[in-house]
Every structure is written in C-alpha cells, then in structure tokens.
Write an enzyme that holds these catalytic residues in place. Structure first.
Site, PDB file in Angstrom:
ATOM      1  N   SER A  67      63.652  35.620  73.170  1.00 29.76           N
ATOM      2  CA  SER A  67      64.062  36.411  74.251  1.00 29.76           C
ATOM      3  C   SER A  67      64.892  37.766  73.744  1.00 29.76           C
ATOM      4  O   SER A  67      64.645  37.868  72.490  1.00 29.76           O
ATOM      5  CB  SER A  67      65.274  35.679  74.976  1.00 29.76           C
ATOM      6  OG  SER A  67      66.472  35.704  74.313  1.00 29.76           O
ATOM      7  N   LYS A  68      65.182  38.706  74.631  1.00 32.14           N
ATOM      8  CA  LYS A  68      65.877  39.887  74.245  1.00 32.14           C
ATOM      9  C   LYS A  68      66.958  39.598  72.927  1.00 32.14           C
ATOM     10  O   LYS A  68      67.288  40.416  72.130  1.00 32.14           O
ATOM     11  CB  LYS A  68      66.424  40.668  75.298  1.00 32.14           C
ATOM     12  CG  LYS A  68      65.430  41.471  76.133  1.00 32.14           C
ATOM     13  CD  LYS A  68      65.931  42.822  76.761  1.00 32.14           C
ATOM     14  CE  LYS A  68      64.678  43.599  77.161  1.00 32.14           C
ATOM     15  NZ  LYS A  68      64.546  43.066  78.793  1.00 32.14           N
TER      16      LYS A  68
END
Ligand code: GLU
Length: 481
Positions: free
Chosen positions: A249-250
């Site tokens: 994820s980010k």
C-alpha cells in the site's frame, strides 16, 4: 474466437504497481493468443479523477512497453450507453427505483449491527406501488437505481487462476445500487454496472484483474445474465504483498510506476520483475526475459494463487542485469536525465564522447540508474571533498612529494593517455623511491577524494580531459599538509 482483454485503470492516482502488473498479465495473455489488448479509463468518479493521472497512466504503460491495440476509451464519454442499459433493466423489471433515505439506511445498519448481523439492504422498495412511488416523490425524496439480487441464487464460475468459485446471492449485501440519484432521472452509474456494460460492448472475452475484485465478479455475473450477454472467463491474479505479507500500500512508500522510474529502475528490469510477481515461466530457473518471450509461455496454469511478495533485492538484481547489458550509448541516454535532475552541467569538455567514457567507467557498479548521480558527482564538480580516509592517505609520508612529482610530470606531458599515465606513475615511483601502492593510493585520494572507486587510470584520464586533475592534486597537497 479472438481473445480480447482489457486494462481498466481509474485515474484517481498515478499508475500503481498492482494495476501495472495486471496490465502485464493482460498484455501477455493477449499477445500469447494473438488477441487484442484494450485500454479503458474508468473516470466515472468525477470528484477523484484527474487528467494528470490519466496522463501518468498512459505514459507509464507506454514506458513499460505495454502497447495497447484499442483505446484509450473514457467512461465519462459513454454515459448514454450506461443510461440506456439502466433503462433496459428498469423496463424488464430487473431493476427499480429505491427511495430509502440515508437516515433510513443508517438506522437499518444500526439495527443489523445490534443483532450481530452483517450490514445489507433489506430490499424494502423492491415492489413499490405507483402510489407509494408518487408519495415518496411528493415528499421530495431522491432515488437510486437498484438491481435485484435473489438471496437464494448460487453464482458459480471457474476461475482460471483459482478454480471453482461459488457465491451465494445472500452474501452480496441485498439489491445493489447501479446508478446514483439525479434530478434529471437516471444519474451517475456505478462501477460494477458500467464495467459490465463496457465489457459487453467491447466484447471482452477474458477478465484478468486483481483478486480484490472477486466479490465484484459475483455481482457482475448476475448483470451479464440480466443484460442477456455471454459471461466471459475470469482470472483473478494474486495481490502484491509487502515483505511482511500485507497488501502493498501507499504506506510501503513507492508504489507508482513513475516513482520506480525516478528511483532509477529501467523499464525492462521493472517489467521483467512484475512478470515474475505471481507467474513463473515454463523453465522456472529462467529469470531474465523480455515481454515478448514471456508472452510465448504465458498461461494461467503457472499463475500462483498465493499473494506475491514484493522483493526489492530481487528487483535490484534484475535491474542491475539490465543496466550491465545495456550498450554504452543507450545507457548514456538513460543516465542523462538523472544527471540533469541532479543539476549537473554538461560543459567544460563534458561532451558526448567524454560522457560515454564516464558511463563505461561507472556502469559495472550501477544497480539503479540513479546511482550514477552519486558515483559521478566527482566528475561534475570543480572541487573535491576529501574523506577522512583520503586525508589520512594524503598525510602519509611521501604522499605530497609523489603528487608534486606527478604535477611536474603533467606539465611536461602534452596529451595524457593510458600509456603515458602509467609511465608517469612508473617514473614517480622510481624518482621518489617509494612503493607503487603509495603513489596509486595517494593519486586516487587526491583525484577523487576517496580511497575506493572505479578504475584509477580511467578516472584520471576523464578528469584530465576536463582540465581538473592538476587543480585536484594541488588541493590534495594542501589537504595533506
Ligand atoms: N477500475 C477498476 C480498478 O482500477 C477496474 C477493475 C476491473 O478490471 O474490472 O480497479
């Protein structure tokens, strides 16, 4: 049957590694079967979609070599098609207007929560009479369009990656919203619905996407049936996980293709690595291949069900292999943007032929293209910073005298080349009666400010060609005194 597949990114962010890997699998599958790879931009979320993200997505796909055969098609330009399809379902009684307010939905959710039940819409407006509808309208309520989902339905498909998949209608959250409210009638259609309308319209035969879409597939199959279309094949590829085994994820930092490019990954190295994220070639020991050669082998038999861990060390290794096999002129083209980004100036004799020699010198030690910035810094600045070890070397007995003697020899040398450089060193060793190692180490420390680095003679020649060797040696003598 001609294979037709698509990648359908939403332009709500830059091209994500997960989307790009899905694009790789689609591309490989299309090429393997001599089919078509279609690009569709899913920009129906008007608030979050941005043209610069679309640009980033197109640029990223092109950079990776994932050329598409049709498109880009934009969902925002196809709203009439979706509205017609909604009207069709309404006319057939397969969809209906639901006037439940958000407060009522909230109360419903709360009640379900209190009973420990999963939240779902209770289909309360499925069979409104015309009078009831008129009354809701008179109250000023707006509506959404819901598609009927029968609880007792069993939805089964044979996933090309995961095998037999089976869902119950009752697990899908009740009748699903396919279009939002609008003053003018049927408003903004929603993701699961437009995807199906488009995939039917674009005659997509195989839907290859991440496994986070599995629950959508169950709903979408019902929509295919309702719209009277043939159901395509589905292949849900494994998610990309971080090294801890959680979905990438980010928070893991770099996730977009443009960021990988900025860090110095080559398109070939990155696309090769992405191909291996969840798939393995027939010869599973083979790790380096082009998209074209992977396409010859590609099939879902060797796509894993389990998530694919993102391994930076492996990506770095693959990338270094590509860099080390790139011809110097091409590598120079690839490195120039990184040098420019770092503010390096191509002046004072740093012309193309010189740059190529510099590239040949540093190439073997590059893992990422961006490493070239640090590794060639000393060739782009007029002065040099001496490391602690370099200063120690320059303070050694005989060091300053050796460098002084090299300076004198340089004054009498018209053009320095490899042979004359070697000769100067030999003469200095003899004249000063010192060990060759001392001369070499002092020369390296003086010219580069460090005690390690690429080939010394080649580094010297490069500095000599841009007229920096004498000033460095003078600077070094001062630093050592
Ligand atoms: N727009 C969706 C996404 O970016 C596409 C999903 C699909 O392939 O159907 O996840």
């Amino acid at each position: 049957m001609t294979v037709r597949v698509r990648i359908a990114p939403s332009p709500t962010g830059n091209l994500h590694i997960g989307t790009a890997r899905t694009a790789v699998f689609n591309w490989l599958f299309a090429r393997h079967h001599g089919g078509k790879f279609i690009l569709r931009i899913e920009d129906t979320d008007l608030e979050r979609s941005r043209p610069e993200y679309t640009e980033n997505i197109l640029e990223g796909l092109r950079w990776l070599g994932l050329n598409w055969d049709e498109g880009p098609f934009f969902q925002s330009q196809r709203l009439d098609l979706y509205k017609q399809a909604v009207e069709k379902l309404l006319a057939q009684g397969l969809a209906y207007r639901c006037y439940t307010t958000s407060e009522e939905l909230e109360a419903l959710r709360e009640a379900q929560k209190a009973k420990g039940e999963a939240p779902r819409y209770d289909n309360r407006h499925r069979n409104l009479t015309p009078e009831q509808e008129a009354a809701f309208k008179a109250e000023g309520r707006s509506f959404v369009i819901r598609f009927k989902i029968e609880d007792e339905r069993e939805i089964v498909w044979n996933d090309l990656v995961r095998g037999k998949m089976s869902w119950r209608g009752s697990d899908l959250g009740g009748d699903m919203v396919i279009a939002r409210a609008s003053e003018a009638g049927v408003g903004q259609p929603l993701y699961n619905f437009v995807v199906v309308v488009d995939d039917i319209d674009m005659q997509i035969t195989h839907i290859i996407r991440g496994e986070d879409h599995i629950a959508n597939t169950a709903k979408q199959i019902l929509l295919y049936e309702a719209l009277g279309a043939k159901i395509p094949e589905f292949a849900h590829s494994p998610l990309i996980l971080n090294m801890e085994g959680r979905k990438l994820s980010k928070r893991d930092g770099v996730t977009s293709i443009s960021d990988f490019k900025k860090l110095g990954f080559t398109s070939e190295g990155l696309v090769n690595y992405m191909t291996l994220l969840g798939w393995s070639p027939l010869d599973s020991t083979q790790e380096i291949f082009t998209l074209e050669s992977a396409a010859k082998d590609f099939g879902f038999e060797r796509v894993n069900k389990a998530g694919a861990k993102f391994d930076w060390a492996k990506l770095d290794w693959l990338n270094s292999q590509y860099i080390h096999h790139t011809p110097v002129d091409k590598l120079t083209d690839l490195l120039i943007p990184y040098w420019e980004e770092a503010g390096f100036k191509f002046e004072g004799g740093r012309e193309r032929a010189w740059l190529e020699k510099l590239v040949a010198l540093i190439a073997p030690s590059l893992t990422r293209l961006k490493d070239a910035v640090e590794q060639s810094q000393l060739f782009f600045s007029d002065t040099v910073e001496f490391s602690e070890e370099a200063v120690k070397q320059l303070q050694q007995e005989g060091s300053a005298a050796a460098l002084q003697s090299i300076l004198t020899a340089l004054d009498n040398q018209e053009k320095l080349d490899e042979a004359s450089a070697q000769e100067i060193i030999k003469q200095v060793v003899k004249a000063q009666n010192v060990k060759k190692g001392l001369v070499m180490r002092s020369l390296r420390a003086g010219l580069t400010g460090d005690v390690h680095g690429p080939d010394l003679i080649q580094s010297w020649l490069l500095l000599n060609q841009i007229g920096l060797d004498r000033s460095r040696l003078n600077q070094a003598i001062t630093a050592g005194s």
